[in-house]
Design an enzyme around this catalytic site. Structure first.
Site, PDB file in Angstrom:
ATOM      1  N   GLU A 175       0.602  -1.255  -0.194  1.00  0.00           N
ATOM      2  CA  GLU A 175       0.051  -0.156   0.411  1.00  0.00           C
ATOM      3  C   GLU A 175       1.213   1.650   0.264  1.00  0.00           C
ATOM      4  O   GLU A 175       0.618   1.952  -0.412  1.00  0.00           O
ATOM      5  CB  GLU A 175      -0.857  -0.044   0.931  1.00  0.00           C
TER       6      GLU A 175
ATOM      7  N   ASP B 247       4.220  -4.449  -5.721  1.00  0.00           N
ATOM      8  CA  ASP B 247       4.398  -5.388  -5.953  1.00  0.00           C
ATOM      9  C   ASP B 247       6.014  -5.454  -5.508  1.00  0.00           C
ATOM     10  O   ASP B 247       6.915  -6.115  -4.561  1.00  0.00           O
ATOM     11  CB  ASP B 247       4.357  -6.743  -6.473  1.00  0.00           C
TER      12      ASP B 247
HETATM   13 ZN   LIG Z   1      -2.324  -2.728  -4.868  1.00  0.00          ZN
END
Ligand SMILES: [Zn+2]
Length: 509
Positions: free
Chosen positions: A141, A212
């Site tokens: 996040e 990621d």
């Molecule tokens: Zn995401």
């Protein structure tokens, strides 16, 4: 959440906090909300500045806070914020402020709002299997924020999407005001998370891959297991396969494909293997949150009673959870010996000290409780939860001057939370430092972005008779700053640190 917590918190403190006399955030009116929205109407204003992002995020935060769904617990806040900052401080975005907060919602979700506000549901915290998994979701996040994916996804949608987002935010805030109706409030929260989810669904596959990739590197740099991020998403996907009708919210906003998992697994595997140990705080805070967010009408002790037999060797954190459950259930006397044992064996864990102190106070041993907190303050000077619990105990023991002193010292040395500023204002008022109390409330409203209400509090401060020269000059200067900022409200106003002394006394205090 906060109201619920206070209602259930033992001893007289609950009533005390609820009768806070000062102006709390006032109702938001549509026009005011419109005024606060960034001006996006012109074609030239297609790009969201970081300040615009911050203002949108702050508005959503205000709505969430007013609806009472943010967990306002000093011990929990300190853990979440320090874990989040441990990650975000590694992102070369030092000029960006991050605010990590916990939402009292048992669904599994986390979301980033515009402006560096990152929310984690209690359900996600409780469902992580280790600290690296929790850190992994946070790192993902955080990366959406630092890579400015939210702003880009709003921009990519063009003006229509932007206005729709803004209008929906207004609706959320207006809905949150109607907080008397719990359904409306709940709807507002769901909508708020929906906004975040919608914005995230708007993320491109590239955005997700980037979050990621950046997130895994942040995770590894912070000393966590980089494999934990794909592991958690994989576990969520596995559960979805087991019960397709119950898709975790996290997966709605972060569609997980086997390709994506494989890719992030491959990425994580490039880092040298690490052996990580969960911090004691992670385990303790999970039990704390489990107890504090026990649904109304349920006894938090039931969960721990059910563990007996299944897990004969309760972990230290579970012992803590059980004692906290006893305290919350009004059985403080039974919690005292357990907390005493925990403090003796783990003096470095401040949550054990605050638990012991609160149990002692709740069972009528006010002096012993204060002694525990004074010792804890020596072990960990300016620890925020310890200081707040100490100040609360002082207020309860009718020692408001000392409470104001210790809170002022904290305010001067540690970036304050909103709840902390409010408690400081309450202490100042109880100590008779009325003008200072108004000025703290001004800082409180500045933090929520309500500059007119902040200005109003400073005017009240200036109207208190017999101010010292220093006070008058300080309030007037701050009021001028506010008025200068108000027309455009572009600049972010940081809480102002008052001078070290408490200032003058008001004769009518
Ligand atoms: Zn995401």
């Amino acid at each position: 959440m906060s109201m619920e917590l206070r209602r259930r918190w033992p001893a007289g403190l609950a009533g005390f906090l609820l009768t806070a006399w000062m102006a709390l955030p006032g109702p938001l009116f549509a026009s005011e909300v419109q005024d606060q929205l960034p001006d996006m109407g012109t074609a030239a204003q297609q790009t969201l500045s970081i300040e615009d992002e911050y203002r949108i995020g702050r508005m959503v935060m205000r709505g969430l806070r007013e609806s009472g769904r943010i967990v306002e617990d000093p011990e929990t806040n300190e853990y979440i914020q320090s874990l989040g900052l441990r990650l975000s401080s590694l992102t070369n975005q030092g000029n960006r402020d991050f605010n990590f907060f916990l939402v009292n919602d048992r669904t599994i979700n986390a979301f980033a709002l515009p402006g560096g506000f990152v929310g984690i549901n209690t359900g996600l915290l409780l469902d992580t299997r280790n600290e690296s998994e929790l850190a992994g979701v946070l790192a993902h996040e955080v990366s959406h924020v630092t890579q400015r994916h939210i702003a880009r996804s709003i921009e990519a949608g063009g003006r229509t999407s932007l206005m729709t987002t803004a209008a929906t935010l207004v609706a959320i805030l207006l809905g949150a005001i109607a907080g008397v109706d719990s359904n409306v409030t709940f709807g507002a929260i769901t909508a708020a998370q929906g906004i975040a989810a919608e914005a995230q669904i708007g993320f491109t596959r590239e955005n997700e891959n980037e979050a990621d990739r950046v997130g895994i590197s942040v995770l590894a740099d912070a000393g966590f297991d980089p494999n934990a991020m794909p592991a958690f998403f994989e576990e969520m996907a596995r559960r979805t396969q087991l019960s397709p009708d119950r898709v975790p919210e996290l997966l709605r906003s972060h569609p997980v494909t086997s390709a994506r998992i494989a890719e992030s697994k491959g990425r994580a595997a490039q880092y040298p293997p690490v052996v990580t140990h969960d911090s004691m705080s992670y385990a303790v805070i999970r039990e704390r949150v489990r107890v504090l967010t026990t649904p109304a009408g349920q006894d938090p002790r039931t969960y721990y009673a059910s563990l007996i037999g299944n897990e004969p060797d309760s972990s230290v954190a579970q012992v803590y959870g059980n004692a906290l459950a006893q305290l919350m259930a009004g059985d403080a006397a039974h919690a005292v010996p357990t907390f005493e044992r925990l403090v003796a064996t783990h003096p470095e864990v401040m949550q054990f000290h605050t638990g012991l102190a609160q149990s002692l106070i709740a069972s009528g041993q006010s002096k012993a409780g204060l002694d525990v907190l004074e010792r804890a303050r020596v072990l960990s000077p300016r620890n925020v939860p310890v200081t707040i619990r100490y100040a609360e105990a002082l207020l309860q023991a009718n020692r408001p001057k000392r409470a104001h002193e210790v809170l002022l010292d904290l305010f001067n040395n540690v970036p304050p939370t909103q709840e902390q500023i409010r408690l400081t204002a309450i202490a100042a008022n109880a100590a008779g430092d009325v003008a200072d109390a108004y000025s703290y409330m001004a800082e409180y409203h500045i933090m929520t972005g309500d500059l007119p209400l902040a200005a109003n509090q400073l005017e009240l401060a200036l109207s208190v008779p017999n101010l010292t020269e220093v006070q008058r000059a300080r309030y007037a200067a701050r009021l001028k700053e506010l008025r200068d900022a108000m027309p455009q409200d572009r600049q972010r106003m940081q809480p102002q640190q008052p001078p070290p002394s408490g200032g003058g006394r008001s004769p009518n205090g």
